[in-house]
Design a protein around this motif. Structure first.
Motif, PDB file in Angstrom:
ATOM      1  N   VAL A 205       0.835  -1.210   0.000  1.00  0.00           N
ATOM      2  CA  VAL A 205       0.000   0.000   0.000  1.00  0.00           C
ATOM      3  C   VAL A 205       0.865   1.253   0.000  1.00  0.00           C
ATOM      4  O   VAL A 205       0.597   2.213  -0.746  1.00  0.00           O
ATOM      5  N   LEU A 206       1.898   1.275   0.813  1.00  0.00           N
ATOM      6  CA  LEU A 206       2.747   2.461   0.893  1.00  0.00           C
ATOM      7  C   LEU A 206       3.664   2.591  -0.324  1.00  0.00           C
ATOM      8  O   LEU A 206       3.979   3.699  -0.762  1.00  0.00           O
ATOM      9  N   ARG A 207       4.068   1.460  -0.874  1.00  0.00           N
ATOM     10  CA  ARG A 207       4.906   1.494  -2.073  1.00  0.00           C
ATOM     11  C   ARG A 207       4.120   1.967  -3.277  1.00  0.00           C
ATOM     12  O   ARG A 207       4.528   2.887  -3.997  1.00  0.00           O
ATOM     13  N   ARG A 208       2.964   1.340  -3.503  1.00  0.00           N
ATOM     14  CA  ARG A 208       2.165   1.701  -4.676  1.00  0.00           C
ATOM     15  C   ARG A 208       1.362   2.971  -4.462  1.00  0.00           C
ATOM     16  O   ARG A 208       1.233   3.807  -5.355  1.00  0.00           O
ATOM     17  N   GLY A 209       0.814   3.110  -3.249  1.00  0.00           N
ATOM     18  CA  GLY A 209      -0.043   4.267  -2.985  1.00  0.00           C
ATOM     19  C   GLY A 209       0.727   5.567  -2.890  1.00  0.00           C
ATOM     20  O   GLY A 209       0.325   6.584  -3.476  1.00  0.00           O
ATOM     21  N   LEU A 210       1.844   5.561  -2.162  1.00  0.00           N
ATOM     22  CA  LEU A 210       2.624   6.790  -1.968  1.00  0.00           C
ATOM     23  C   LEU A 210       3.913   6.813  -2.781  1.00  0.00           C
ATOM     24  O   LEU A 210       4.621   7.822  -2.783  1.00  0.00           O
ATOM     25  N   PRO A 309      -7.778   0.444 -11.080  1.00  0.00           N
ATOM     26  CA  PRO A 309      -8.191   1.840 -10.959  1.00  0.00           C
ATOM     27  C   PRO A 309      -6.963   2.751 -10.963  1.00  0.00           C
ATOM     28  O   PRO A 309      -5.844   2.292 -10.683  1.00  0.00           O
ATOM     29  N   PRO A 310      -7.142   4.016 -11.246  1.00  0.00           N
ATOM     30  CA  PRO A 310      -5.994   4.936 -11.220  1.00  0.00           C
ATOM     31  C   PRO A 310      -5.440   5.088  -9.809  1.00  0.00           C
ATOM     32  O   PRO A 310      -6.194   5.118  -8.833  1.00  0.00           O
ATOM     33  N   LEU A 311      -4.112   5.162  -9.708  1.00  0.00           N
ATOM     34  CA  LEU A 311      -3.463   5.299  -8.403  1.00  0.00           C
ATOM     35  C   LEU A 311      -3.350   6.773  -8.024  1.00  0.00           C
ATOM     36  O   LEU A 311      -2.278   7.369  -8.018  1.00  0.00           O
ATOM     37  N   THR A 312      -4.492   7.357  -7.725  1.00  0.00           N
ATOM     38  CA  THR A 312      -4.522   8.764  -7.330  1.00  0.00           C
ATOM     39  C   THR A 312      -5.095   8.875  -5.925  1.00  0.00           C
ATOM     40  O   THR A 312      -6.160   8.347  -5.629  1.00  0.00           O
ATOM     41  N   LEU A 313      -4.355   9.582  -5.061  1.00  0.00           N
ATOM     42  CA  LEU A 313      -4.772   9.770  -3.679  1.00  0.00           C
ATOM     43  C   LEU A 313      -5.314  11.164  -3.458  1.00  0.00           C
ATOM     44  O   LEU A 313      -4.873  12.127  -4.096  1.00  0.00           O
ATOM     45  N   THR A 314      -6.254  11.263  -2.549  1.00  0.00           N
ATOM     46  CA  THR A 314      -6.732  12.576  -2.121  1.00  0.00           C
ATOM     47  C   THR A 314      -5.684  13.207  -1.220  1.00  0.00           C
ATOM     48  O   THR A 314      -4.757  12.527  -0.740  1.00  0.00           O
ATOM     49  N   ALA A 315      -5.818  14.491  -0.971  1.00  0.00           N
ATOM     50  CA  ALA A 315      -4.875  15.178  -0.079  1.00  0.00           C
ATOM     51  C   ALA A 315      -4.901  14.559   1.314  1.00  0.00           C
ATOM     52  O   ALA A 315      -3.848  14.392   1.957  1.00  0.00           O
ATOM     53  N   GLU A 316      -6.092  14.181   1.786  1.00  0.00           N
ATOM     54  CA  GLU A 316      -6.214  13.561   3.105  1.00  0.00           C
ATOM     55  C   GLU A 316      -5.485  12.222   3.133  1.00  0.00           C
ATOM     56  O   GLU A 316      -4.787  11.902   4.101  1.00  0.00           O
ATOM     57  N   GLU A 317      -5.634  11.441   2.069  1.00  0.00           N
ATOM     58  CA  GLU A 317      -4.978  10.131   2.019  1.00  0.00           C
ATOM     59  C   GLU A 317      -3.461  10.274   1.972  1.00  0.00           C
ATOM     60  O   GLU A 317      -2.745   9.546   2.655  1.00  0.00           O
ATOM     61  N   LYS A 318      -2.973  11.241   1.202  1.00  0.00           N
ATOM     62  CA  LYS A 318      -1.530  11.455   1.129  1.00  0.00           C
ATOM     63  C   LYS A 318      -0.957  11.836   2.491  1.00  0.00           C
ATOM     64  O   LYS A 318       0.126  11.399   2.871  1.00  0.00           O
ATOM     65  N   ALA A 319      -1.701  12.645   3.215  1.00  0.00           N
ATOM     66  CA  ALA A 319      -1.219  13.137   4.501  1.00  0.00           C
ATOM     67  C   ALA A 319      -1.283  12.078   5.601  1.00  0.00           C
ATOM     68  O   ALA A 319      -0.498  12.127   6.559  1.00  0.00           O
ATOM     69  N   ASN A 320      -2.201  11.127   5.475  1.00  0.00           N
ATOM     70  CA  ASN A 320      -2.488  10.228   6.595  1.00  0.00           C
ATOM     71  C   ASN A 320      -2.222   8.749   6.344  1.00  0.00           C
ATOM     72  O   ASN A 320      -2.332   7.949   7.282  1.00  0.00           O
ATOM     73  N   LEU A 321      -1.882   8.376   5.113  1.00  0.00           N
ATOM     74  CA  LEU A 321      -1.815   6.949   4.796  1.00  0.00           C
ATOM     75  C   LEU A 321      -0.791   6.213   5.670  1.00  0.00           C
ATOM     76  O   LEU A 321      -1.037   5.079   6.101  1.00  0.00           O
ATOM     77  N   ILE A 322       0.333   6.836   5.947  1.00  0.00           N
ATOM     78  CA  ILE A 322       1.355   6.161   6.768  1.00  0.00           C
ATOM     79  C   ILE A 322       0.845   5.923   8.180  1.00  0.00           C
ATOM     80  O   ILE A 322       1.001   4.830   8.741  1.00  0.00           O
ATOM     81  N   SER A 323       0.212   6.921   8.784  1.00  0.00           N
ATOM     82  CA  SER A 323      -0.295   6.745  10.152  1.00  0.00           C
ATOM     83  C   SER A 323      -1.467   5.766  10.174  1.00  0.00           C
ATOM     84  O   SER A 323      -1.602   4.980  11.122  1.00  0.00           O
ATOM     85  N   TRP A 324      -2.292   5.776   9.131  1.00  0.00           N
ATOM     86  CA  TRP A 324      -3.379   4.793   9.050  1.00  0.00           C
ATOM     87  C   TRP A 324      -2.797   3.378   8.982  1.00  0.00           C
ATOM     88  O   TRP A 324      -3.287   2.466   9.640  1.00  0.00           O
ATOM     89  N   ALA A 325      -1.750   3.231   8.176  1.00  0.00           N
ATOM     90  CA  ALA A 325      -1.145   1.907   8.013  1.00  0.00           C
ATOM     91  C   ALA A 325      -0.557   1.415   9.335  1.00  0.00           C
ATOM     92  O   ALA A 325      -0.665   0.231   9.677  1.00  0.00           O
ATOM     93  N   HIS A 326       0.061   2.296  10.093  1.00  0.00           N
ATOM     94  CA  HIS A 326       0.632   1.919  11.396  1.00  0.00           C
ATOM     95  C   HIS A 326      -0.447   1.380  12.316  1.00  0.00           C
ATOM     96  O   HIS A 326      -0.309   0.292  12.908  1.00  0.00           O
ATOM     97  N   ASP A 327      -1.548   2.130  12.451  1.00  0.00           N
ATOM     98  CA  ASP A 327      -2.614   1.706  13.361  1.00  0.00           C
ATOM     99  C   ASP A 327      -3.306   0.444  12.858  1.00  0.00           C
ATOM    100  O   ASP A 327      -3.652  -0.446  13.646  1.00  0.00           O
ATOM    101  N   ALA A 328      -3.501   0.369  11.538  1.00  0.00           N
ATOM    102  CA  ALA A 328      -4.154  -0.814  10.968  1.00  0.00           C
ATOM    103  C   ALA A 328      -3.296  -2.059  11.180  1.00  0.00           C
ATOM    104  O   ALA A 328      -3.810  -3.134  11.489  1.00  0.00           O
TER     105      ALA A 328
END
Length: 473
Positions: A205-210, A309-328
């Motif tokens: 997720v972090l490699r492909r998403g970010l 689907p296209p690999l495009t993140l919202t501003a919220e997702e870009k800012a929070n994906l790492i912290s979401w991944a940690h908690d998840a």
């Protein structure tokens, strides 16, 4: 046996794990007899290590004769038929009260059968899970012996000497009778499957998403490993991400083919869970992920016909994906351990093993592959309430999961929208949501079963009526 029989412990099978354990035992001051059907292996070990407390032979008769009584013999041979063959060869050479230990990953029901057969001959049989890989075996593994208590008492000085040491004590305990030790090791390996897959999904997720590089991911995981997510597998993952290929200079992990193998213990865990009626979806999903990875050619062909689907993140997702991944990651791990502990609990009840889940958490805290910081509160939870029905409702974890659930949902939702598969994150979340739901839709399922097969159902408004059947036409 005369005083000339100086050897206190025997190890049969000088593969990587057998040799490592034999050397570990010798390091602790015990005189070790070693056997292998290829005597040159023993010569190689002596040439490399030259251990004065260890002597080898290619003769099984000589090997058994070297040991003081009651003999203590550890088998480190391939699980399955090889164990039975070794037992058959050893039986006529042994004396009442001798102990044979199977240190491989054997099917627990085979261990139950073998323990019974030896018991009837006046011999002891121990099925012992060994975790920690080559490094752990050499310097301190987590050991999970199951079998007769009197046999464990004979082994205890040696096992305690070679076991890993953690802040909670020595990483060995008598797990329970007959197949208990191998069952617990099997579930340990099932948890390992799921934990490894969760780390792989986080990486993906972090490699492909970010678009994070291997080094950037290693930097992130290094920070995580300093907090509540600390674990041996996370530490191993960041080491893997840091490794560069000598030929190309690229991260070596990027050159590894995405086809994962398995040795069977994960599959056994899922099979037993079905037999006992205990859901372990995180482990099952990890097993499915490995099987899907093996379909490399089909996946490559499908990728051309089924666009992502296209690999495009919202501003919220870009800012929070790492912290979401940690908690998840932390939350899904807790749920995975909860499933494994519930399965051990059910088997312990079924087979009258009286396994202490608090003790399992304690001996997993050091030496083993799934050692992690979360095992400390896990142990405390089962110490306070040994019959705790599920770890996720404990005082130690329920508030944490409640707090982390929103980030977990965001991680799964984002990955799903991007078309990045997260099977263990998803199945773990579904388990969490199912377990916390007072109402589930299986009222419809039961009505369907009654409608097409007259399987009956219970009325919630008339529980005293028992099971009833209705005409649904």
């Amino acid at each position: 046996m005369t005083s000339a029989a100086k050897f206190q412990f025997g190890v049969a099978g000088m593969g990587v794990m057998g040799a490592s354990l034999a050397l570990n035992i010798a390091d602790r001051g015990f005189k070790v007899a070693a056997w292998d059907r290829h005597p040159e292996k023993i010569d190689e070990i002596h040439a490399k290590h030259g251990h004065p407390e260890m002597k080898g032979t290619g003769s099984l008769e000589e090997f058994v004769g070297m040991l003081e009584r009651p003999r203590r013999i550890l088998l480190m041979v391939t699980a399955g038929a090889a164990v039975d063959q070794m037992m058959d060869r050893l039986t006529p050479l042994l004396s009442p009260g001798d102990v044979v230990i199977d240190g491989g990953n054997s099917w627990f029901q085979d261990t139950q059968r073998r323990e019974k057969a030896y018991r009837e001959k006046g011999l002891h049989f121990i099925g012992m899970g060994v975790s920690g890989g080559e490094e752990g075996a050499r310097h301190g593994p987590s050991l999970m012996p199951g079998g007769p208590a009197e046999a464990y008492a004979l082994l205890r000085p040696v096992l305690e000497a070679i076991a890993a040491r953690a802040e909670s004590g020595l990483c060995v305990t008598h797990v329970g009778p007959d197949g208990a030790g191998h069952f617990v090791k099997m579930v340990h390996n099932g948890i390992e499957y799921a934990d490894m897959q969760l780390l792989a999904e986080t990486y993906d997720v972090l490699r492909r998403g970010l678009g994070l590089s291997a080094d950037a991911l290693a930097d992130t995981f290094t920070k995580w490993n300093e907090g509540i997510a600390e674990s041996f597998l996370l530490e191993t993952t960041l080491k893997v991400l840091r490794k560069k290929d000598a030929e190309t200079g690229k991260p070596l992990v990027d050159l590894v083919l995405d086809k994962a193998g398995q040795k069977g213990t994960g599959k056994w865990t899922v099979q037993v869970s079905l037999d006992l009626g205990i859901p372990v979806p995180s482990i099952a999903s990890a097993l499915d992920a490995r099987n899907l990875s093996a379909m490399k050619d089909e996946r490559v062909a499908a990728s051309a016909k089924l666009p992502a689907p296209p690999l495009t993140l919202t501003a919220e997702e870009k800012a929070n994906l790492i912290s979401w991944a940690h908690d998840a990651l932390y939350a899904a791990r807790v749920v995975t351990y909860a499933q494994g502990m519930r399965l051990i609990q059910a088997a312990s009840k079924e087979y009258h093993w009286n396994v202490s889940l608090a003790e399992m958490a304690r001996i997993w805290r050091g030496g083993c592959i799934i050692r992690a910081k979360l095992l400390t509160p896990l142990r405390e939870a089962f110490t306070q309430q040994p019959d705790l029905p599920n770890l996720i409702v404990s005082e130690a974890f329920a508030p944490v999961l409640t707090k982390m659930a929103p980030a977990w949902r965001q991680l799964v939702g984002t990955a799903t929208r991007l078309g990045i598969p997260v099977p263990v994150f998803s199945s773990s979340l579904a388990y969490f949501d199912s377990y916390r739901s007072a109402e589930l839709p299986q009222n419809l399922t039961q009505a369907q079963r009654d409608a097409f097969g007259a399987h009956t159902y219970q009325r919630r408004d008339k529980p005293e009526a028992g099971f009833v059947h209705s005409d649904w036409s």
